[in-house]
Design a protein around this motif. Structure first.
Motif, short mmCIF file in Angstrom:
data_model
loop_
_atom_site.label_atom_id
_atom_site.label_comp_id
_atom_site.label_asym_id
_atom_site.label_seq_id
_atom_site.Cartn_x
_atom_site.Cartn_y
_atom_site.Cartn_z
N GLU A 248 0.83 -1.21 0.00
CA GLU A 248 0.00 0.00 0.00
C GLU A 248 0.86 1.27 0.00
OE1 GLU A 248 -3.75 -0.41 2.59
OE2 GLU A 248 -2.72 -2.36 2.70
N ALA A 249 1.95 1.24 0.76
CA ALA A 249 2.85 2.40 0.79
C ALA A 249 3.51 2.60 -0.58
CB ALA A 249 3.92 2.20 1.87
N ASP A 250 3.93 1.49 -1.20
CA ASP A 250 4.54 1.56 -2.54
C ASP A 250 3.57 2.16 -3.56
OD1 ASP A 250 7.05 0.56 -1.98
OD2 ASP A 250 6.48 -1.54 -2.32
N LYS A 251 2.28 1.75 -3.42
CA LYS A 251 1.27 2.21 -4.38
C LYS A 251 1.12 3.74 -4.31
CE LYS A 251 -3.31 1.32 -4.12
NZ LYS A 251 -4.37 0.43 -3.68
N VAL A 252 1.09 4.27 -3.09
CA VAL A 252 0.94 5.72 -2.93
C VAL A 252 2.19 6.45 -3.43
CG1 VAL A 252 0.60 7.59 -1.26
CG2 VAL A 252 -0.72 5.48 -1.05
N LEU A 253 3.37 5.88 -3.16
CA LEU A 253 4.60 6.50 -3.66
C LEU A 253 4.58 6.56 -5.19
CD1 LEU A 253 7.39 7.73 -3.27
CD2 LEU A 253 8.35 5.44 -3.08
N ALA A 254 4.10 5.46 -5.81
CA ALA A 254 4.04 5.44 -7.28
C ALA A 254 3.07 6.51 -7.79
CB ALA A 254 3.62 4.05 -7.76
N LEU A 255 1.95 6.70 -7.06
CA LEU A 255 0.97 7.70 -7.49
C LEU A 255 1.52 9.13 -7.40
CD1 LEU A 255 -2.29 6.31 -5.81
CD2 LEU A 255 -1.90 6.61 -8.27
N LEU A 256 2.43 9.35 -6.42
CA LEU A 256 2.97 10.70 -6.20
C LEU A 256 4.29 10.94 -6.92
CD1 LEU A 256 2.28 11.07 -2.33
CD2 LEU A 256 0.91 11.96 -4.23
N ALA A 257 4.80 9.88 -7.57
CA ALA A 257 6.18 9.90 -8.06
C ALA A 257 6.47 11.02 -9.07
CB ALA A 257 6.54 8.56 -8.68
N ASP A 258 5.44 11.54 -9.75
CA ASP A 258 5.67 12.60 -10.74
C ASP A 258 6.27 13.85 -10.09
OD1 ASP A 258 4.83 11.19 -12.81
OD2 ASP A 258 2.83 12.11 -12.98
N THR A 259 5.81 14.15 -8.88
CA THR A 259 6.24 15.42 -8.26
C THR A 259 7.02 15.24 -6.96
OG1 THR A 259 4.17 15.58 -7.04
CG2 THR A 259 4.27 16.69 -9.19
N GLN A 260 7.01 14.02 -6.39
CA GLN A 260 7.61 13.82 -5.07
C GLN A 260 8.72 12.79 -5.09
OE1 GLN A 260 6.31 15.48 -2.03
NE2 GLN A 260 5.60 16.70 -3.76
N THR A 261 9.75 13.05 -4.27
CA THR A 261 10.80 12.06 -4.04
C THR A 261 10.50 11.43 -2.68
OG1 THR A 261 12.34 13.52 -5.12
CG2 THR A 261 13.30 11.74 -3.83
N GLY A 262 10.74 10.14 -2.56
CA GLY A 262 10.50 9.52 -1.26
C GLY A 262 10.96 8.08 -1.22
N PHE A 263 10.71 7.43 -0.09
CA PHE A 263 11.06 6.02 0.04
C PHE A 263 10.09 5.35 1.00
CE2 PHE A 263 13.52 8.34 3.24
CZ PHE A 263 13.33 7.59 4.38
N VAL A 264 10.06 4.02 0.91
CA VAL A 264 9.19 3.22 1.77
C VAL A 264 10.08 2.38 2.68
CG1 VAL A 264 7.56 1.27 1.75
CG2 VAL A 264 7.27 3.18 0.14
N ALA A 265 9.76 2.36 3.98
CA ALA A 265 10.58 1.58 4.92
C ALA A 265 9.73 1.11 6.08
CB ALA A 265 11.74 2.42 5.44
N LYS A 266 10.14 -0.01 6.66
CA LYS A 266 9.42 -0.58 7.81
C LYS A 266 9.83 0.16 9.08
CE LYS A 266 7.36 -4.57 9.46
NZ LYS A 266 7.10 -4.14 10.82
N GLY A 267 8.86 0.46 9.95
CA GLY A 267 9.18 0.98 11.28
C GLY A 267 9.72 -0.15 12.13
N SER A 268 10.68 0.17 13.00
CA SER A 268 11.27 -0.88 13.82
C SER A 268 11.60 -0.36 15.22
CB SER A 268 12.55 -1.38 13.14
OG SER A 268 13.17 -2.32 13.99
N ASN A 269 11.25 -1.17 16.24
CA ASN A 269 11.52 -0.75 17.62
C ASN A 269 12.92 -1.14 18.08
OD1 ASN A 269 9.03 0.44 17.74
ND2 ASN A 269 8.02 -1.41 18.55
N ILE A 270 13.57 -2.05 17.36
CA ILE A 270 14.98 -2.37 17.63
C ILE A 270 15.75 -1.94 16.38
CG2 ILE A 270 16.66 -4.19 18.14
CD1 ILE A 270 14.60 -3.98 20.33
#
Ligand code: SUD
Ligand code: ADP
Length: 281
Positions: A248-270
């Protein structure tokens, strides 16, 4: 072993409240730190001549001002260690984005050289040394998601959910010092007494002044908030939102990719750093 490769992961501030300003100009905060599985990479090799040599293509920061070099030299001073190091930095994390890359590089240097130089410094000692390099360094030394108070050094470990995050990286550099000295910054939030942080407290008190000074950040927040709650991390410029899955995060990044730079990463407590160090033992 005389060579070691370690990650220096990013952090997010899941909330950030500013409670007041101290006489030394620093601000009392309450903030929630969580790590991302997204990191710079540092490689260390021991030198016998005591010199610290950082190898990187980072043009923006002079060699001796780099937090990696400062951390290594402080560790030598603290312990009287006569060994040195060659350190290679692969910079992945955007700089000045509020995801703590410089602080994380410093913490990885302290833990990596403590290991390679066989110094046996304890975590408390390294966290204290880290604090003299920057307010965010201690949490990276400890390596556990934390509720932080003071200027970020009083840490209580916490275990929030670990969603996937989409992090947008507006192409502007936001100076932490500039935001903290802004006349309109909210500095009077009431301290939260309850633990864990009750729902509904996820705001970042820096967000209003950052949005006002940097239209690029406001634009990224507006775009991301069409899909999920969008927040600023630290003093920005990065903004982030949580998603239940990578897809789902990848899908939104792809939708915004024309104008936005970004990355997808997992949150981690350790942190990735501590997971890697544990695997060495
Ligand atoms: C705001 C936070 C939240 O995690 O993150 P970033 O956006 O920088 O990543 C941190 O507290 C930043 O920590 P760090 O980036 O290590 O800050 P420092 O180098 O110690 O301080 C930079 C400058 O910011 C101001 N500062 C910083 C921290 C704080 N609690 N109060 C302040 O007033 C001071 O003017 C200081 O000179
Ligand atoms: N190893 C390093 N990586 C990144 N920035 C560094 C480093 N050493 C020193 N700095 C300085 O620290 C500043 C803030 O860096 P960074 O930690 O990436 O941002 P933030 O505190 O906003 O998360 C940079 O602009 C740079 O001048």
């Amino acid at each position: 072993m005389t060579r070691l490769t370690l990650p220096a992961p990013a952090k997010l501030n899941l909330m950030l409240h500013i409670l007041g300003r101290r006489p030394d100009g620093y601000h009392e905060l309450q903030t929630l730190f969580q790590f991302l599985d997204y990191a710079d990479e540092l490689e260390f090799a021991v030198r016998d001549d005591g010199q610290i040599h950082l190898h990187s293509d980072l043009q923006e920061v002079p060699h001796d001002s780099n937090l990696i070099v400062k951390a290594a030299r402080k560790l030598q001073q603290l312990t009287g260690c006569t060994l040195g190091a060659d350190i290679w930095l692969k910079k992945i994390l955007p700089m000045g984005g509020g995801i703590g890359g410089g602080s994380s590089d410093a913490a990885t240097t302290l833990l990596g050289l403590n290991h390679l130089w066989k110094l046996d410094c304890g975590e408390d000692q390294l966290a204290e040394l880290g604090l003299s390099l920057g307010a965010d360094v201690p949490v990276f030394v400890r390596g556990h998601a934390a509720f932080a108070e003071g200027v970020g050094e009083k840490l209580t470990p916490v275990d929030p959910e670990e969603p996937w995050y989409l992090v947008l990286v507006p192409q502007v550099f936001v100076s932490t010092a500039e935001i903290f000295s802004h006349p309109q910054l909210t500095r009077d939030s009431l301290p939260l007494k309850m633990r864990p942080v009750p729902k509904g407290n996820s705001r970042n008190d820096c967000q209003a002044v950052v949005e006002q000074s940097y239209p690029e950040v406001r634009n990224s927040l507006n775009l991301l908030s069409k899909f999920t709650e969008a927040r600023l991390t630290g003093t920005g410029s990065c903004v982030f939102g949580a998603f239940p899955s990578k897809a789902e995060a990848d899908k939104v990044l792809a939708l915004l990719a024309d104008t936005q730079t970004g990355f997808v990463a997992k949150g981690s407590n350790i942190s990735m750093l501590h997971r890697t160090l544990q695997s060495l033992h």
